[in-house]
Design an enzyme around this catalytic site. Sequence first.
Site, PDB file in Angstrom:
ATOM      1  CE  LYS A  20     -62.644  57.068  39.973  1.00 31.17           C
ATOM      2  NZ  LYS A  20     -61.707  56.690  41.052  1.00 31.17           N
ATOM      3  NE  ARG A  95     -65.849  61.195  44.117  1.00 33.55           N
ATOM      4  CZ  ARG A  95     -64.984  61.131  43.102  1.00 33.55           C
ATOM      5  NH1 ARG A  95     -65.380  61.372  41.879  1.00 33.55           N
ATOM      6  NH2 ARG A  95     -63.734  60.835  43.331  1.00 33.55           N
ATOM      7  NE  ARG A 134     -53.315  60.108  40.304  1.00 28.92           N
ATOM      8  CZ  ARG A 134     -54.591  59.956  40.620  1.00 28.92           C
ATOM      9  NH1 ARG A 134     -55.398  59.315  39.792  1.00 28.92           N
ATOM     10  NH2 ARG A 134     -55.048  60.424  41.746  1.00 28.92           N
ATOM     11  NE  ARG A 167     -55.743  64.145  41.271  1.00 30.51           N
ATOM     12  CZ  ARG A 167     -56.739  63.279  41.163  1.00 30.51           C
ATOM     13  NH1 ARG A 167     -56.902  62.601  40.036  1.00 30.51           N
ATOM     14  NH2 ARG A 167     -57.571  63.065  42.165  1.00 30.51           N
ATOM     15  NE  ARG A 178     -58.359  61.659  46.342  1.00 28.97           N
ATOM     16  CZ  ARG A 178     -57.284  61.388  45.610  1.00 28.97           C
ATOM     17  NH1 ARG A 178     -56.068  61.629  46.090  1.00 28.97           N
ATOM     18  NH2 ARG A 178     -57.405  60.882  44.421  1.00 28.97           N
TER      19      ARG A 178
HETATM   20  P1  AP5 Z   1     -55.862  56.283  37.895  1.00 29.92           P
HETATM   21  O1  AP5 Z   1     -56.422  55.611  36.683  1.00 29.92           O
HETATM   22  O2  AP5 Z   1     -55.324  57.660  37.718  1.00 29.92           O
HETATM   23  O3  AP5 Z   1     -56.907  56.196  39.106  1.00 29.92           O
HETATM   24  P2  AP5 Z   1     -58.362  56.847  39.301  1.00 29.92           P
HETATM   25  O4  AP5 Z   1     -59.294  55.737  39.696  1.00 29.92           O
HETATM   26  O5  AP5 Z   1     -58.740  57.663  38.100  1.00 29.92           O
HETATM   27  O6  AP5 Z   1     -58.057  57.723  40.576  1.00 29.92           O
HETATM   28  P3  AP5 Z   1     -58.412  59.225  40.973  1.00 29.92           P
HETATM   29  O7  AP5 Z   1     -57.512  59.547  42.096  1.00 29.92           O
HETATM   30  O8  AP5 Z   1     -58.380  60.127  39.783  1.00 29.92           O
HETATM   31  O9  AP5 Z   1     -59.841  59.058  41.470  1.00 29.92           O
HETATM   32  P4  AP5 Z   1     -60.588  59.983  42.446  1.00 29.92           P
HETATM   33  O10 AP5 Z   1     -61.939  59.363  42.389  1.00 29.92           O
HETATM   34  O11 AP5 Z   1     -59.998  60.119  43.773  1.00 29.92           O
HETATM   35  O12 AP5 Z   1     -60.393  61.418  41.792  1.00 29.92           O
HETATM   36  P5  AP5 Z   1     -61.313  62.340  40.856  1.00 29.92           P
HETATM   37  O13 AP5 Z   1     -60.398  63.039  39.943  1.00 29.92           O
HETATM   38  O14 AP5 Z   1     -62.482  61.598  40.296  1.00 29.92           O
HETATM   39  O15 AP5 Z   1     -54.723  55.336  38.501  1.00 29.92           O
HETATM   40  C1  AP5 Z   1     -53.950  55.724  39.604  1.00 29.92           C
HETATM   41  C2  AP5 Z   1     -52.472  55.372  39.368  1.00 29.92           C
HETATM   42  O16 AP5 Z   1     -52.315  53.957  39.316  1.00 29.92           O
HETATM   43  C3  AP5 Z   1     -51.931  55.903  38.041  1.00 29.92           C
HETATM   44  O17 AP5 Z   1     -50.624  56.348  38.263  1.00 29.92           O
HETATM   45  C4  AP5 Z   1     -51.973  54.705  37.090  1.00 29.92           C
HETATM   46  O18 AP5 Z   1     -50.929  54.763  36.123  1.00 29.92           O
HETATM   47  C5  AP5 Z   1     -51.790  53.533  38.059  1.00 29.92           C
HETATM   48  N1  AP5 Z   1     -52.571  52.356  37.667  1.00 29.92           N
HETATM   49  C6  AP5 Z   1     -53.820  52.315  37.116  1.00 29.92           C
HETATM   50  N2  AP5 Z   1     -54.234  51.058  36.902  1.00 29.92           N
HETATM   51  C7  AP5 Z   1     -53.214  50.253  37.359  1.00 29.92           C
HETATM   52  C8  AP5 Z   1     -53.017  48.829  37.442  1.00 29.92           C
HETATM   53  N3  AP5 Z   1     -53.948  47.958  37.009  1.00 29.92           N
HETATM   54  N4  AP5 Z   1     -51.863  48.378  37.984  1.00 29.92           N
HETATM   55  C9  AP5 Z   1     -50.891  49.239  38.418  1.00 29.92           C
HETATM   56  N5  AP5 Z   1     -50.998  50.602  38.361  1.00 29.92           N
HETATM   57  C10 AP5 Z   1     -52.157  51.093  37.846  1.00 29.92           C
HETATM   58  O19 AP5 Z   1     -61.898  63.370  41.919  1.00 29.92           O
HETATM   59  C11 AP5 Z   1     -61.063  64.272  42.637  1.00 29.92           C
HETATM   60  C12 AP5 Z   1     -61.921  65.075  43.622  1.00 29.92           C
HETATM   61  O20 AP5 Z   1     -62.914  65.855  42.916  1.00 29.92           O
HETATM   62  C13 AP5 Z   1     -62.742  64.265  44.617  1.00 29.92           C
HETATM   63  O21 AP5 Z   1     -61.950  63.903  45.745  1.00 29.92           O
HETATM   64  C14 AP5 Z   1     -63.880  65.247  44.968  1.00 29.92           C
HETATM   65  O22 AP5 Z   1     -63.441  66.218  45.872  1.00 29.92           O
HETATM   66  C15 AP5 Z   1     -64.132  65.945  43.643  1.00 29.92           C
HETATM   67  N6  AP5 Z   1     -65.203  65.284  42.848  1.00 29.92           N
HETATM   68  C16 AP5 Z   1     -65.043  64.681  41.633  1.00 29.92           C
HETATM   69  N7  AP5 Z   1     -66.216  64.183  41.191  1.00 29.92           N
HETATM   70  C17 AP5 Z   1     -67.134  64.486  42.135  1.00 29.92           C
HETATM   71  C18 AP5 Z   1     -68.535  64.226  42.257  1.00 29.92           C
HETATM   72  N8  AP5 Z   1     -69.212  63.524  41.320  1.00 29.92           N
HETATM   73  N9  AP5 Z   1     -69.168  64.657  43.376  1.00 29.92           N
HETATM   74  C19 AP5 Z   1     -68.495  65.350  44.326  1.00 29.92           C
HETATM   75  N10 AP5 Z   1     -67.188  65.628  44.285  1.00 29.92           N
HETATM   76  C20 AP5 Z   1     -66.505  65.209  43.187  1.00 29.92           C
END
Ligand code: AP5
Length: 223
Positions: A20, A95, A134, A167, A178
Amino acid sequence: KVQLPKSLRMIIMGPPGSGKGTQAPKIADKYCVCHLSTGDMLRAAVAEGTALGKEAKVIMEAGGLVSDEIMVNMIKENLGNQECKNGFVLDGFPRTVVQAEKLDEMLDKNNTPLEHAVELVIDDQLLVARITGRLVHSRSGRSYHKIFNPPKVHMTDDITGEPLIQRADDNEQTLKKRLASYHSSTKPVTEYYRKRGIFSEVDAARSQVAVWQSLMAIFSSKN
Ligand code: AP5
């Protein structure tokens, strides 16, 4: 004659590590819309040490979800920004089904309905390597990967030259939690959007370029 980019109002969802945060800034750039990542906003609050940041830190490091009320208010405040006038890419929100319903209420009021909800689909077991490798530039949210997408200079952001970090929630144990939250609370959101007729899936186990091309095909076919 300069052609203005089409507007775009979309959400990108998918399990942790599905890509994402890799794809969303590129979509925002291409369509001149804002990129709102609730994860980035929460990490900024944690870094600032605000009351919300202190509360969120504990929840995030445990792999849980911050309350719907806090998250809905966060999005409400940011959707009014000038950069969101032409549309938005929401990354990490909604979410839960409650968050999705509240988002619809907000958008209905402004007569700016959501156009696309895209899920990046990938098997859980492929995500461990992505998450543990990452590297992140904290201030911008730009992400790299030690093997799949390394920065030009070791542990350094390509654009600003600032250091990259890992992170606190990017370890195997927290990832399991997660993923469990994703399957129990977020997966039902896909059904919500499927019923609305704006849902698409993209196979996110492929290269970043292949994922990008699928996204572009979705936006051009339905617009
Ligand atoms: P990356 O693009 O960084 O992945 P991502 O989908 O953004 O993963 P996140 O871990 O950021 O998602 P998340 O939903 O757990 O975390 P968030 O920050 O939203 O890619 C990952 C890696 O793979 C990178 O190194 C990249 O280079 C590589 N990659 C990407 N595409 C690739 C490909 N095609 N092939 C190979 N490699 C690839 O949330 C964090 C926390 O915040 C949550 O756990 C929760 O506690 C809280 N939170 C956030 N939003 C909410 C909400 N709406 N409600 C409640 N709690 C919330």
